[in-house]
Design a protein around this motif. Structure first.
Motif, short mmCIF file in Angstrom:
data_model
loop_
_atom_site.label_atom_id
_atom_site.label_comp_id
_atom_site.label_asym_id
_atom_site.label_seq_id
_atom_site.Cartn_x
_atom_site.Cartn_y
_atom_site.Cartn_z
N ASN A 1 0.80 -1.23 0.00
CA ASN A 1 0.00 0.00 0.00
C ASN A 1 0.84 1.28 0.00
O ASN A 1 0.29 2.38 0.11
CB ASN A 1 -1.00 0.01 1.16
CG ASN A 1 -0.33 -0.06 2.52
OD1 ASN A 1 0.73 0.52 2.73
ND2 ASN A 1 -0.95 -0.76 3.45
N GLY A 2 2.17 1.12 -0.14
CA GLY A 2 3.03 2.28 -0.31
C GLY A 2 3.48 2.96 0.96
O GLY A 2 4.12 4.02 0.89
N ASP A 3 3.19 2.38 2.12
CA ASP A 3 3.63 2.99 3.38
C ASP A 3 5.11 2.73 3.66
O ASP A 3 5.74 3.46 4.43
CB ASP A 3 2.79 2.45 4.55
CG ASP A 3 1.37 2.98 4.53
OD1 ASP A 3 1.13 3.99 3.85
OD2 ASP A 3 0.51 2.38 5.19
N ILE A 4 5.65 1.67 3.05
CA ILE A 4 7.04 1.28 3.25
C ILE A 4 7.72 1.23 1.88
O ILE A 4 7.12 0.77 0.90
CB ILE A 4 7.13 -0.10 3.95
CG1 ILE A 4 6.54 -0.04 5.36
CG2 ILE A 4 8.58 -0.59 3.99
CD1 ILE A 4 6.51 -1.39 6.06
N GLU A 5 8.95 1.69 1.82
CA GLU A 5 9.71 1.63 0.56
C GLU A 5 9.87 0.19 0.11
O GLU A 5 10.10 -0.71 0.92
CB GLU A 5 11.09 2.28 0.76
CG GLU A 5 11.92 2.34 -0.52
CD GLU A 5 13.28 2.98 -0.30
OE1 GLU A 5 14.09 2.95 -1.25
OE2 GLU A 5 13.52 3.50 0.80
N ASP A 6 9.74 -0.03 -1.18
CA ASP A 6 9.84 -1.37 -1.76
C ASP A 6 11.29 -1.66 -2.14
O ASP A 6 11.77 -1.22 -3.18
CB ASP A 6 8.94 -1.44 -2.99
CG ASP A 6 9.06 -2.77 -3.74
OD1 ASP A 6 9.66 -3.70 -3.20
OD2 ASP A 6 8.54 -2.83 -4.87
N PRO A 7 12.01 -2.45 -1.31
CA PRO A 7 13.42 -2.72 -1.62
C PRO A 7 13.59 -3.83 -2.65
O PRO A 7 14.70 -4.10 -3.10
CB PRO A 7 14.00 -3.15 -0.27
CG PRO A 7 12.85 -3.80 0.43
CD PRO A 7 11.61 -3.06 -0.03
N TYR A 8 12.50 -4.50 -3.03
CA TYR A 8 12.60 -5.66 -3.90
C TYR A 8 12.17 -5.38 -5.35
O TYR A 8 12.30 -6.26 -6.21
CB TYR A 8 11.72 -6.80 -3.35
CG TYR A 8 11.98 -7.10 -1.89
CD1 TYR A 8 13.11 -7.83 -1.48
CD2 TYR A 8 11.09 -6.67 -0.90
CE1 TYR A 8 13.35 -8.11 -0.15
CE2 TYR A 8 11.32 -6.95 0.44
CZ TYR A 8 12.45 -7.65 0.81
OH TYR A 8 12.67 -7.92 2.13
N GLY A 9 11.65 -4.19 -5.60
CA GLY A 9 11.17 -3.87 -6.94
C GLY A 9 9.92 -4.62 -7.35
O GLY A 9 9.72 -4.94 -8.51
N TRP A 10 9.04 -4.88 -6.39
CA TRP A 10 7.85 -5.68 -6.63
C TRP A 10 6.65 -4.87 -7.10
O TRP A 10 5.78 -5.39 -7.78
CB TRP A 10 7.46 -6.44 -5.36
CG TRP A 10 8.36 -7.59 -5.05
CD1 TRP A 10 9.15 -8.25 -5.92
CD2 TRP A 10 8.53 -8.21 -3.77
NE1 TRP A 10 9.82 -9.27 -5.26
CE2 TRP A 10 9.47 -9.27 -3.95
CE3 TRP A 10 8.01 -8.00 -2.49
CZ2 TRP A 10 9.85 -10.11 -2.91
CZ3 TRP A 10 8.40 -8.83 -1.46
CH2 TRP A 10 9.32 -9.87 -1.66
N THR A 11 6.55 -3.61 -6.72
CA THR A 11 5.35 -2.85 -7.01
C THR A 11 5.39 -2.22 -8.39
O THR A 11 6.45 -1.86 -8.90
CB THR A 11 5.12 -1.75 -5.96
OG1 THR A 11 6.30 -0.93 -5.87
CG2 THR A 11 4.85 -2.36 -4.59
N VAL A 12 4.22 -2.12 -9.00
CA VAL A 12 4.06 -1.50 -10.32
C VAL A 12 3.02 -0.38 -10.18
O VAL A 12 1.90 -0.64 -9.74
CB VAL A 12 3.59 -2.53 -11.37
CG1 VAL A 12 3.28 -1.84 -12.69
CG2 VAL A 12 4.63 -3.62 -11.55
N GLU A 13 3.40 0.84 -10.53
CA GLU A 13 2.47 1.96 -10.41
C GLU A 13 1.60 2.05 -11.66
O GLU A 13 2.08 1.92 -12.79
CB GLU A 13 3.23 3.27 -10.20
CG GLU A 13 2.32 4.46 -9.96
CD GLU A 13 3.06 5.72 -9.56
OE1 GLU A 13 2.47 6.81 -9.64
OE2 GLU A 13 4.25 5.62 -9.16
N VAL A 14 0.31 2.27 -11.44
CA VAL A 14 -0.65 2.45 -12.53
C VAL A 14 -0.78 3.93 -12.84
O VAL A 14 -1.06 4.73 -11.94
CB VAL A 14 -2.02 1.85 -12.15
CG1 VAL A 14 -3.03 2.12 -13.27
CG2 VAL A 14 -1.90 0.37 -11.87
N LYS A 15 -0.55 4.31 -14.09
CA LYS A 15 -0.69 5.70 -14.49
C LYS A 15 -2.16 6.12 -14.44
O LYS A 15 -3.03 5.38 -14.89
CB LYS A 15 -0.12 5.92 -15.89
CG LYS A 15 1.39 5.71 -15.97
CD LYS A 15 1.89 5.94 -17.38
CE LYS A 15 3.40 5.73 -17.46
NZ LYS A 15 3.93 5.94 -18.85
N GLN A 16 -2.40 7.32 -13.91
CA GLN A 16 -3.78 7.79 -13.77
C GLN A 16 -4.13 8.83 -14.83
O GLN A 16 -3.28 9.40 -15.46
CB GLN A 16 -3.97 8.36 -12.36
CG GLN A 16 -3.69 7.33 -11.27
CD GLN A 16 -3.91 7.87 -9.88
OE1 GLN A 16 -4.96 8.42 -9.55
NE2 GLN A 16 -2.90 7.75 -9.05
#
Length: 357
Positions: free
Chosen positions: A342-357
């Motif tokens: 949910n973005g509260d913690i930095e992603d050190p693993y490169g797992w998250t993908v942001e959706v362009k709005q």
């Protein structure tokens, strides 16, 4: 060749439910994605349309021979308003492994991810922001050819629907009670246990219903041959912390390769916590409970994320874990993983993908 996704927006938007009464998989967003397949055309006509019923011939093969697979993942709204997906590429890789097992043609992973992101963008107002909530995404494939011969379908639909959800279990992050199934069998090596297909879940409904009547949230399956090796819970992979080491059943061909499972293993290793993938017997687990070395138990899955296990029951022998309380490692894993999602913690693993709005 890249395909353009046609978008038809609804003219009749639904009323959104209160975020404190979402439940799981009860409400559905305004739109859905559809992609058709035929032998002659391959996958064609990608489109986002208003959420609606679909019409199938009564002879469609999905009804008669169970040729269907599905996936599950989530979209999250961060506190600063961004939209994040969690390891979606892994879901589409697994979707195609399931497709292969069910003789369904591969879906283009890039097109599927593009469609998923576009659908989330279109219905972004449906992403809840209350703690513990998310937008659940359900990609699936069904065989649509109208023919009763026992053979793979020549026509399919790949679809994505979405649902705003709260906690999967009513207990939330409170420990759940698990019933160890000794009679029924869900899957065996060489079958379809490692595919995310509807039949795997249908096979567990009878045992799940019986466990629910006894006050248990889920079934823990044992292997289908010797009935002694722990496999998975109906909706989760399982982990056990025994004498400082975390153990989880190794992937043996009848266990779903969970993406949350894989993430937890990566996290544990990055924290220098010993983690071992190997066969685990139910007797071994009960022995660890009896001698005090069983320190924590938890399940992992997209729907539940991480769910502590407070009690198990095997052959009418209850095993209470940590006096029914949530373990420190379980809580840390949950807080860290959901924080990344949910973005509260930095992603050190490169797992998250942001959706362009």
């Amino acid at each position: 060749m890249a395909q353009t996704i046609d978008i038809t927006l609804t003219t009749n938007k639904k009323e959104k439910p209160p975020e404190n009464k979402l439940g799981f998989g009860i409400y559905y967003t305004d739109h859905m994605f559809i992609l058709d397949y035929s032998v002659e055309k391959g996958w064609y006509d990608p489109r986002i349309v208003p959420y609606q019923p679909i019409t199938l011939d009564p002879a469609a093969k999905v009804f008669h021979y169970g040729q269907t697979i599905f996936e599950g993942l989530k979209a999250y709204r961060t506190k600063d308003g961004r939209i994040q997906l969690f390891r979606p590429q892994k879901n589409f890789e697994r979707l195609n492994r399931s497709n292969a097992r069910l003789s369904i043609p591969d879906v283009d992973g890039e097109l599927a991810l593009q469609a998923l992101q576009e659908l989330v963008r279109v219905d972004q107002d449906w992403i809840p922001s209350a703690p513990g909530t998310s937008l659940y995404l359900r990609p699936f494939v069904i065989a649509t050819q109208a023919a009763l011969g026992v053979a793979p379908s020549t026509e399919y639909k790949f679809m994505i629907i979405m649902s705003p959800v709260g906690a999967y279990y009513a207990e939330g992050m409170n420990p759940v009670k698990i019933y160890v199934e000794s009679d029924h069998v869900r899957a065996v090596k060489g079958g379809v246990g490692e595919a995310k297909t509807a039949g795997n879940y249908a096979a567990g409904l009878n045992a799940q219903q019986a466990a629910s009547e006894k006050g248990y949230s889920q079934i823990l399956w044992l292997d289908g041959v010797q009935r002694k090796y722990i496999e998975e819970v109906g909706s989760m992979n399982v982990f056990f912390k025994i004498d400082g080491t975390v153990y989880t059943p190794s992937l043996n061909g009848s266990i779903l390769a969970g993406i949350t499972r894989d993430s937890i293993i990566h996290m544990l290793k990055s924290w220098d916590i010993p983690v071992v993938e190997r066969p685990i017997t139910i007797e071994e687990l009960y022995e660890a409970g009896a001698n005090g070395t069983l320190e924590e138990a938890f399940g992992t899955g997209t729907a539940a994320v991480i769910s502590p296990i407070g009690e198990m029951n095997w052959q009418d022998k209850p095993l209470v874990i940590r006096d029914g309380s949530t373990g420190e490692l379980t809580a840390k894993l949950y807080d860290t993983l959901t924080g990344i999602q949910n973005g509260d913690i930095e992603d050190p693993y490169g797992w998250t993908v942001e959706v362009k709005q």
